[in-house]
Scaffold this active site. Structure first.
Site, short mmCIF file in Angstrom:
data_model
loop_
_atom_site.label_atom_id
_atom_site.label_comp_id
_atom_site.label_asym_id
_atom_site.label_seq_id
_atom_site.Cartn_x
_atom_site.Cartn_y
_atom_site.Cartn_z
N HIS A 58 0.87 -1.17 0.00
CA HIS A 58 0.00 0.00 0.00
C HIS A 58 0.92 1.22 0.00
CE1 HIS A 58 -2.39 -3.00 2.30
NE2 HIS A 58 -3.43 -2.42 1.75
N ASP A 61 2.36 1.78 3.40
CA ASP A 61 3.29 0.79 3.97
C ASP A 61 4.71 1.29 3.78
OD1 ASP A 61 1.09 -0.85 4.30
OD2 ASP A 61 1.53 -2.09 2.54
N MET A 92 2.56 -5.79 -7.61
CA MET A 92 1.23 -5.26 -7.29
C MET A 92 1.34 -4.10 -6.31
SD MET A 92 -1.15 -5.29 -4.63
CE MET A 92 -1.64 -6.74 -3.68
N GLU A 185 -11.01 -6.76 -4.74
CA GLU A 185 -10.99 -7.77 -3.67
C GLU A 185 -12.23 -7.63 -2.79
OE1 GLU A 185 -7.40 -7.70 -1.35
OE2 GLU A 185 -8.25 -8.95 0.24
N LYS A 187 -14.84 -8.75 0.42
CA LYS A 187 -14.85 -9.24 1.80
C LYS A 187 -16.24 -8.91 2.36
CE LYS A 187 -12.11 -9.01 6.05
NZ LYS A 187 -11.02 -8.32 6.76
N GLU A 221 -9.62 -13.65 -1.92
CA GLU A 221 -8.80 -14.05 -0.76
C GLU A 221 -9.44 -15.25 -0.07
OE1 GLU A 221 -7.21 -11.13 1.99
OE2 GLU A 221 -7.72 -12.41 3.68
N HIS A 224 -11.50 -14.44 3.02
CA HIS A 224 -12.70 -13.63 2.82
C HIS A 224 -13.88 -14.44 2.29
CE1 HIS A 224 -10.03 -9.78 2.48
NE2 HIS A 224 -9.87 -10.44 3.61
N ASP A 249 -5.09 -13.69 -3.14
CA ASP A 249 -4.58 -13.53 -1.78
C ASP A 249 -4.67 -14.87 -1.06
OD1 ASP A 249 -4.08 -10.89 -2.24
OD2 ASP A 249 -5.46 -10.11 -0.72
N ASP A 259 -11.49 -12.53 10.66
CA ASP A 259 -10.56 -12.66 9.52
C ASP A 259 -9.16 -12.95 10.06
OD1 ASP A 259 -9.52 -12.45 6.90
OD2 ASP A 259 -9.10 -10.33 7.20
N ASP A 261 -6.29 -14.46 8.56
CA ASP A 261 -5.08 -14.28 7.74
C ASP A 261 -3.94 -15.20 8.20
OD1 ASP A 261 -6.38 -12.32 6.23
OD2 ASP A 261 -5.59 -10.67 7.43
N ASP A 296 -1.35 -13.06 1.58
CA ASP A 296 -1.90 -11.97 2.39
C ASP A 296 -2.22 -12.56 3.75
OD1 ASP A 296 -2.89 -9.69 3.40
OD2 ASP A 296 -4.74 -9.67 2.24
#
Ligand code: GLT
Ligand code: MN
Ligand code: MN
Length: 395
Positions: A58, A61, A92, A185, A187, A221, A224, A249, A259, A261, A296
């Site tokens: 991002h 980030d 990406m 994406e 969710k 994902e 998700h 993802d 969630d 991950d 992810d």
């Protein structure tokens, strides 16, 4: 080739991680971070050592929300050097449209035109950053595009706003010559009570209503689709069939939880196996998917930095192990026999429409009794999946 070489991650496996994934400090809604920040440069170095192909990010980030233009340029230059020194890529890029309080009730779907304009501007700047780093895929995760109080806006309102934003950004990407492919994406919830466009299926339909549908695909994902109680392999398969799987993802999730991950393959190993088998085109019925194998996910909150690298290596090793298991499964003669498609040229001809054919089919007597009687041997087939996974069959 030795087993070791097929399992040890290498750049040709096309593994990528988000800076936010291995960089996750273990904060949760109930607790403070448990580990220090790992700098983007260190992330690039360590992931390269572990055999990854690249890192994704991002905007924030890498460059903090309030960095000056000069600070931004210095940070990007240092990061660029680290990528070049370590042979790493940024395939990406995406925008953080969820952390800042200004986005508390949406970004591209917010009620205030000024908030929507700010969100668009933030995406435009982030797209420029991604293009500078060589990104080809641009992800949109609408984390705050949602609601708790549904009386606040009609679904037709947010759908129209999201469409207008994506049409704007597609046109902008074309005008700037970025060459991006956008990946949406989905969710269903978290952090909002409900997030708009809850599943990959919703996204696939919405894409067809855009001004440039050919530029836009999906980024499903594991966690998700699982939160929505759906079958991930089916949903990814539909995206593949539509030519719309632009990104993925990978992670793991226990059904019915928040969630999580989790490390790829750490839950629902059979689901992960079937996913890898499909992506790798195992068995040769369909081609291998050529996109990035992006993780992810993040390390458990129990871990320090060493545990983060165990986590990252684990995601990649498990993927490769499952790829080898998938190839062995599809090469197993008993599996091949069980999967052999029944052929019947007479009936196959009747399945292709023509007015005469339809008239012939309408009159045809079909003896269904043998088909009603015959078992499908799916118990045996599924047991063979388990035996391959547990290592008592195959190599
Ligand atoms: C965030 C989210 C992910 C998205 C990322 C892209 S950010 O971590 O939980 O699922 O893919 O914005
Ligand atoms: Mn994701
Ligand atoms: Mn997630």
């Amino acid at each position: 080739m030795h087993d070791h070489d097929r399992i040890t991650p290498a750049p040709e496996d096309r593994f990528t991680f988000g800076l936010w994934t291995v960089g996750n400090p273990g904060r949760d809604p109930f607790g403070e971070p448990v580990r220090g920040a790992i700098s983007p440069v260190r992330i690039v170095e360590r992931l390269a050592e572990l055999g990854a192909y690249g890192v994704n990010l991002h905007d924030n980030d890498l460059v903090s929300f309030d960095a000056s233009a000069a600070e931004r340029d210095a940070i990007v230059a240092e990061f660029r050097r680290a990528l070049d020194d370590n042979g790493m890529r940024v395939p990406m890029c995406t925008t953080n449209l969820f952390s800042h309080p200004v986005f508390k009730d949406g970004a591209l779907t917010a009620d205030d035109p000024a908030v929507r304009a700010f969100a668009l501007q933030k995406v435009m700047r982030s797209m420029e950053l991604g293009a500078e780093l060589g990104a080809e895929v641009y992800v949109f995760w609408g984390g705050r595009e949602g609601a708790e109080a549904d009386a606040a806006r009609d679904p037709r309102t947010w759908i129209a706003r999201y469409r207008e934003s994506l049409d704007f950004l597609c046109a902008h990407s074309k005008a700037q010559g970025y060459g991006y492919r956008f990946a949406l994406e989905a969710k269903p919830n978290e952090p909002r009570g409900d997030i708009y466009f809850a599943t990959t299926g919703h996204m696939l339909h919405f894409i067809e209503t855009l001004a440039h549908p050919e530029m836009v695909g999906v980024n499903p994902e594991v966690a998700h689709e699982n939160l929505a109680g759906l079958n991930f392999v089916h949903n990814v398969g539909q995206a593949l069939e539509a030519g719309k799987l632009f990104h993925i993802d990978l992670n793991a999730q226990k059904i019915g939880r928040y969630d999580q991950d989790l490390r790829f393959g750490s839950e629902d190993l059979k689901g992960a196996f079937l996913l890898v088998r499909m992506l790798e085109g195992s068995g040769g019925r369909f081609p291998r998917w050529e996109g990035m194998r992006h993780f992810d996910a993040h390390a458990y909150r129990t871990e320090d930095e060493a545990g983060v690298w165990d986590f990252a290596a684990g995601c990649m090793r498990t993927y490769n192990l499952l790829r080898e298991k998938a190839h062995a499964f599809d090469a197993d003669p008993e599996v091949q026999e069980l999967l052999a498609e029944p052929r019947d040229p007479d009936f196959e001809a009747l399945l292709r429409y023509s007015p005469e054919g339809a008239a012939a089919l309408a009159e045809r007597e079909i003896d269904v009794a043998p088909f009603a009687r015959a078992g499908k041997r799916h118990e045996r087939l599924d047991q063979l999946v388990v035996e391959h996974l547990l290592g008592v069959r195959g190599s």
